[in-house]
Design an enzyme around this catalytic site. Sequence first.
Site, PDB file in Angstrom:
ATOM      1  N   ARG A  64       0.815  -1.209   0.000  1.00 38.28           N
ATOM      2  CA  ARG A  64       0.000   0.000   0.000  1.00 38.28           C
ATOM      3  C   ARG A  64       0.849   1.261   0.000  1.00 38.28           C
ATOM      4  O   ARG A  64       0.547   2.229  -0.720  1.00 38.28           O
ATOM      5  CB  ARG A  64      -0.944  -0.011   1.205  1.00 38.28           C
ATOM      6  N   LYS A 113       2.123  24.897  -3.229  1.00 40.92           N
ATOM      7  CA  LYS A 113       0.879  24.249  -2.790  1.00 40.92           C
ATOM      8  C   LYS A 113       1.023  22.732  -2.905  1.00 40.92           C
ATOM      9  O   LYS A 113       0.358  22.058  -3.683  1.00 40.92           O
ATOM     10  CB  LYS A 113      -0.299  24.750  -3.619  1.00 40.92           C
ATOM     11  N   ASP A 145      -0.881  38.463 -11.611  1.00 37.57           N
ATOM     12  CA  ASP A 145      -1.786  37.577 -10.891  1.00 37.57           C
ATOM     13  C   ASP A 145      -3.241  37.811 -11.274  1.00 37.57           C
ATOM     14  O   ASP A 145      -3.759  38.921 -11.128  1.00 37.57           O
ATOM     15  CB  ASP A 145      -1.606  37.775  -9.379  1.00 37.57           C
ATOM     16  N   LYS A 189       4.591  39.222  -2.467  1.00 39.55           N
ATOM     17  CA  LYS A 189       3.213  39.087  -2.929  1.00 39.55           C
ATOM     18  C   LYS A 189       2.371  40.239  -2.353  1.00 39.55           C
ATOM     19  O   LYS A 189       2.898  41.143  -1.695  1.00 39.55           O
ATOM     20  CB  LYS A 189       2.682  37.716  -2.541  1.00 39.55           C
ATOM     21  N   GLU A 240       4.807  40.224  -7.226  1.00 38.11           N
ATOM     22  CA  GLU A 240       3.476  39.981  -7.763  1.00 38.11           C
ATOM     23  C   GLU A 240       2.715  41.295  -7.896  1.00 38.11           C
ATOM     24  O   GLU A 240       2.761  42.138  -7.006  1.00 38.11           O
ATOM     25  CB  GLU A 240       2.720  39.044  -6.818  1.00 38.11           C
TER      26      GLU A 240
END
Length: 290
Positions: A98, A133, A220, A165, A199
């Site tokens: 597994r 992410k 963005d 950002k 950004e």
Amino acid sequence: MLTTYAIDTVVQAALTEDAPWGDLTSAVLIPELAVATARLQAREPGVFSGGEVFASAFRLTDPRIDVRLLVADGAAFDTRAVLAEVSGPARGVLQAERIGLNFVQRMSGIATLTARYVAETAGTTARIVDTRKTTPGLRALERRAVRDGGGYNHRFSLSDTVMAKDNHLAVLTAGGRDLSEALREVRGRLSHTTHFEVEVDRLDQIEPVLAAGIDTIMLDNFSPDDLRAGVKLVAGRALVEASGGVNLTTVRGIAESGVDIISVGALTHSVNSLDLGLDVVLHVDLPAEA
């Protein structure tokens, strides 16, 4: 580079989680000296990734298990293709099954999805790249899978690159501070080897950011028309990255806007594991030792 140490560290943690005191089912059902051969087979087409990770699960469970990889990472395969063969003590094969499958299915799913994005952008100059992410603890494996699918990696961690950002810029310009001046001050404190990315979410932010001498500007959630306008405004003074709203339907249009980089969080945060199976094809019960 995905090292053996990095692989084994992640795989050992998964094996310990799955069988902290051994595999009770195999211990009571399977004779100690039984041996088995099993084949890793594709139940749908895809791109292979994670061969060494798959093999590690069996090697760390029982060094006597032999794993023969029949397909290289990054290779495409069809349904019913045999991707690997596993042979050795049956208890170990069943215990590691597994965990080995979990890793190779997820990594192959990422590689397969990445390859679809890369195919959609064929003929353009845009690179498909991943994001942060990723699944906590699995970043190195998932980033390798993106490369196996023909994509590229963004910064690996917060320690690698300066990437300002929207929230960073909000704090940096609090009190009405001039954006260009604030970014130039940051640029001046950085080593010449440190990449600096910023950004923006509006066309009117592009010139003030470029004035600071940044290396990459991220547009963005720009519309296709604004992406084209943004690329024209940058005019080669920095790399242009597109982010937000990227999917298999929109990615071609984004790539045709002229951007250099398209970051796609979905490569790792929304991917489906590929359907692969490990089936025993030979099982031999050896006589008990005298």
